[in-house]
Design a protein around this motif. Sequence first.
Motif, PDB file in Angstrom:
ATOM      1  N   LEU A  67     127.671 101.081  -7.651  1.00  0.00           N
ATOM      2  CA  LEU A  67     126.253 100.778  -7.834  1.00  0.00           C
ATOM      3  C   LEU A  67     125.419 101.338  -6.690  1.00  0.00           C
ATOM      4  O   LEU A  67     125.932 101.615  -5.600  1.00  0.00           O
ATOM      5  N   PRO A  68     124.103 101.499  -6.918  1.00  0.00           N
ATOM      6  CA  PRO A  68     123.214 101.939  -5.828  1.00  0.00           C
ATOM      7  C   PRO A  68     123.162 100.906  -4.712  1.00  0.00           C
ATOM      8  O   PRO A  68     123.739  99.814  -4.811  1.00  0.00           O
ATOM      9  N   SER A  69     122.446 101.234  -3.649  1.00  0.00           N
ATOM     10  CA  SER A  69     122.307 100.311  -2.530  1.00  0.00           C
ATOM     11  C   SER A  69     121.595  99.039  -2.985  1.00  0.00           C
ATOM     12  O   SER A  69     120.865  99.042  -3.980  1.00  0.00           O
ATOM     13  N   PRO A  70     121.794  97.932  -2.275  1.00  0.00           N
ATOM     14  CA  PRO A  70     121.106  96.688  -2.640  1.00  0.00           C
ATOM     15  C   PRO A  70     119.593  96.837  -2.724  1.00  0.00           C
ATOM     16  O   PRO A  70     118.948  96.215  -3.564  1.00  0.00           O
ATOM     17  N   ARG A  71     119.017  97.682  -1.870  1.00  0.00           N
ATOM     18  CA  ARG A  71     117.560  97.881  -1.897  1.00  0.00           C
ATOM     19  C   ARG A  71     117.116  98.487  -3.217  1.00  0.00           C
ATOM     20  O   ARG A  71     116.193  97.992  -3.874  1.00  0.00           O
ATOM     21  N   VAL A  72     117.784  99.564  -3.627  1.00  0.00           N
ATOM     22  CA  VAL A  72     117.423 100.227  -4.889  1.00  0.00           C
ATOM     23  C   VAL A  72     117.693  99.312  -6.075  1.00  0.00           C
ATOM     24  O   VAL A  72     116.867  99.186  -6.994  1.00  0.00           O
ATOM     25  N   LEU A  73     118.842  98.646  -6.061  1.00  0.00           N
ATOM     26  CA  LEU A  73     119.235  97.809  -7.189  1.00  0.00           C
ATOM     27  C   LEU A  73     118.315  96.601  -7.346  1.00  0.00           C
ATOM     28  O   LEU A  73     117.882  96.270  -8.454  1.00  0.00           O
ATOM     29  N   SER A  74     117.992  95.926  -6.240  1.00  0.00           N
ATOM     30  CA  SER A  74     117.131  94.749  -6.334  1.00  0.00           C
ATOM     31  C   SER A  74     115.703  95.133  -6.718  1.00  0.00           C
ATOM     32  O   SER A  74     115.025  94.392  -7.440  1.00  0.00           O
ATOM     33  N   THR A  75     115.241  96.308  -6.270  1.00  0.00           N
ATOM     34  CA  THR A  75     113.912  96.767  -6.680  1.00  0.00           C
ATOM     35  C   THR A  75     113.876  97.045  -8.177  1.00  0.00           C
ATOM     36  O   THR A  75     112.949  96.636  -8.883  1.00  0.00           O
ATOM     37  N   GLY A  76     114.883  97.755  -8.674  1.00  0.00           N
ATOM     38  CA  GLY A  76     114.943  98.034 -10.102  1.00  0.00           C
ATOM     39  C   GLY A  76     115.026  96.768 -10.937  1.00  0.00           C
ATOM     40  O   GLY A  76     114.366  96.648 -11.980  1.00  0.00           O
ATOM     41  N   CYS A  77     115.817  95.804 -10.492  1.00  0.00           N
ATOM     42  CA  CYS A  77     115.945  94.550 -11.237  1.00  0.00           C
ATOM     43  C   CYS A  77     114.649  93.740 -11.195  1.00  0.00           C
ATOM     44  O   CYS A  77     114.305  93.048 -12.160  1.00  0.00           O
ATOM     45  N   SER A  78     113.912  93.808 -10.095  1.00  0.00           N
ATOM     46  CA  SER A  78     112.619  93.126 -10.021  1.00  0.00           C
ATOM     47  C   SER A  78     111.641  93.706 -11.039  1.00  0.00           C
ATOM     48  O   SER A  78     110.886  92.974 -11.698  1.00  0.00           O
ATOM     49  N   ILE A  79     111.656  95.023 -11.175  1.00  0.00           N
ATOM     50  CA  ILE A  79     110.786  95.675 -12.166  1.00  0.00           C
ATOM     51  C   ILE A  79     111.193  95.271 -13.577  1.00  0.00           C
ATOM     52  O   ILE A  79     110.338  95.006 -14.444  1.00  0.00           O
ATOM     53  N   LEU A  80     112.497  95.197 -13.839  1.00  0.00           N
ATOM     54  CA  LEU A  80     112.963  94.740 -15.151  1.00  0.00           C
ATOM     55  C   LEU A  80     112.520  93.302 -15.431  1.00  0.00           C
ATOM     56  O   LEU A  80     112.154  92.961 -16.557  1.00  0.00           O
ATOM     57  N   ALA A  81     112.547  92.462 -14.399  1.00  0.00           N
ATOM     58  CA  ALA A  81     112.109  91.070 -14.575  1.00  0.00           C
ATOM     59  C   ALA A  81     110.627  91.015 -14.945  1.00  0.00           C
ATOM     60  O   ALA A  81     110.218  90.220 -15.802  1.00  0.00           O
ATOM     61  N   ILE A  82     109.814  91.863 -14.309  1.00  0.00           N
ATOM     62  CA  ILE A  82     108.386  91.917 -14.653  1.00  0.00           C
ATOM     63  C   ILE A  82     108.211  92.334 -16.106  1.00  0.00           C
ATOM     64  O   ILE A  82     107.424  91.723 -16.852  1.00  0.00           O
ATOM     65  N   ALA A  83     108.933  93.377 -16.527  1.00  0.00           N
ATOM     66  CA  ALA A  83     108.829  93.842 -17.907  1.00  0.00           C
ATOM     67  C   ALA A  83     109.216  92.743 -18.893  1.00  0.00           C
ATOM     68  O   ALA A  83     108.546  92.531 -19.921  1.00  0.00           O
ATOM     69  N   ALA A  84     110.286  92.014 -18.586  1.00  0.00           N
ATOM     70  CA  ALA A  84     110.730  90.948 -19.475  1.00  0.00           C
ATOM     71  C   ALA A  84     109.703  89.824 -19.549  1.00  0.00           C
ATOM     72  O   ALA A  84     109.419  89.280 -20.628  1.00  0.00           O
ATOM     73  N   LEU A  85     109.117  89.456 -18.408  1.00  0.00           N
ATOM     74  CA  LEU A  85     108.117  88.378 -18.398  1.00  0.00           C
ATOM     75  C   LEU A  85     106.853  88.798 -19.146  1.00  0.00           C
ATOM     76  O   LEU A  85     106.245  87.980 -19.852  1.00  0.00           O
ATOM     77  N   ILE A  86     106.450  90.042 -19.003  1.00  0.00           N
ATOM     78  CA  ILE A  86     105.284  90.533 -19.752  1.00  0.00           C
ATOM     79  C   ILE A  86     105.537  90.415 -21.250  1.00  0.00           C
ATOM     80  O   ILE A  86     104.668  89.985 -22.025  1.00  0.00           O
ATOM     81  N   ALA A  87     106.748  90.779 -21.668  1.00  0.00           N
ATOM     82  CA  ALA A  87     107.084  90.660 -23.089  1.00  0.00           C
ATOM     83  C   ALA A  87     107.103  89.199 -23.535  1.00  0.00           C
ATOM     84  O   ALA A  87     106.609  88.865 -24.622  1.00  0.00           O
TER      85      ALA A  87
END
Length: 393
Positions: free
Chosen positions: A261-281
């Motif tokens: 997997l990518p570094s924790p920084r990249v992975l946690s940033t990507g997952c935060s963006i996914l969480a925003i997308a899911a909450l918007i939906a």
Amino acid sequence: MEALLFLGLIWFVGVNLRTVILTIPPLLPDLRHDLSLSYSAAGLLISLPGLCMGLGAVPGAVLIERFGARAVVAACLLILAVAGAARGVGPVAPLFVGSVVAYLAVAFMQPAIAVALRTWRPAAVRLGTSIYASGLMAGAILAAALSSTILTQLFGSWHGVLILWTLPILIALTLWMRQTRGMPGTRVRPGNWRGGWLDGAVWRIGILFGLQSVVFFSAGWLPTYYQTLGLGREGAAAVFTVFTCAQFLATLLYGALTSRLPSPRVLSTGCSILAIAALIAVIWLPLTFPLLWSAVLAGALSVIFTICLTLPAQLAPLERVGAASSLVLTVGYLATFLGAFAGGAAWDALHQPAATFYPALGAAVVMVGLAASVPEHLPGRLAMPVKEASECH
């Protein structure tokens, strides 16, 4: 083989730390009926874990300095079993007192698990923490699935259910004492828990964990939200079931793929963006693929949860692992206790069902910025860079 057995033991301990906590919500209707609990008292009962685990993490770090992680885990497993059983033997007072003592035992144990992993399996901290986190998720699923249905049918009341869940804890205690016999000591130099709290990098991890907790516990409103929108009891239950199962699957995948997997920084940033997308939906397109967005939200949060548990044990100097873990857990679980009310308050204030997720959406937006600054190393002469630690697998 010895390493695999130890990681399996860590998983089993994690299972028991969650079953003793999450067996209460499914039994709450019976508890309210039999003990004449008010809604306020019931709300306090299910809010106690966050408060106790937030307040108990620092004393746990102090206990590790004094007695070592092995002794702390063993003593707390014994206390957890006794206090958990006490909840099922009497009226209101044993239920509340036993719950507080049990949750404090869980709080003391969690930084001890981090110290044990860093001391005994330093090359597998990331994998070990993900396995431990998957144990927590599995315990949540077992408690939710069995407590209010199969176990109550077998015992006929909540008393037997609460007592029965303590038996696996005693098994975990026996295995812990046997398997960790002869392991190197896990005591650290006194006073380091204070120094760990001075690291700004650790605070960033702790606040990220807290924001993740705010978003995570907002998902407790999903069944009520979707019933209000007309999805029906079964449909709303399906959304939450998918959310719960997706947590477990995401944690397992994280553990299996950790070295790729990518570094924790990249992975946690990507997952935060996914969480925003899911909450918007969930807020603005609630009936469009609700199962999908529930799974995306759960998976993203589970990965961030595991990263936040992993980083202190992986990166902090050995003598400050307990302190760094205690800070992350304190901030995270206190945010859980405070954030659990935010969604309901927003719903009451704005009189809109979707408003219950507004605080979570705000927390997720802030999460992106914090995730982008997740440290690649922590201050201290024994700290390990993320890449070096990952390559130890």
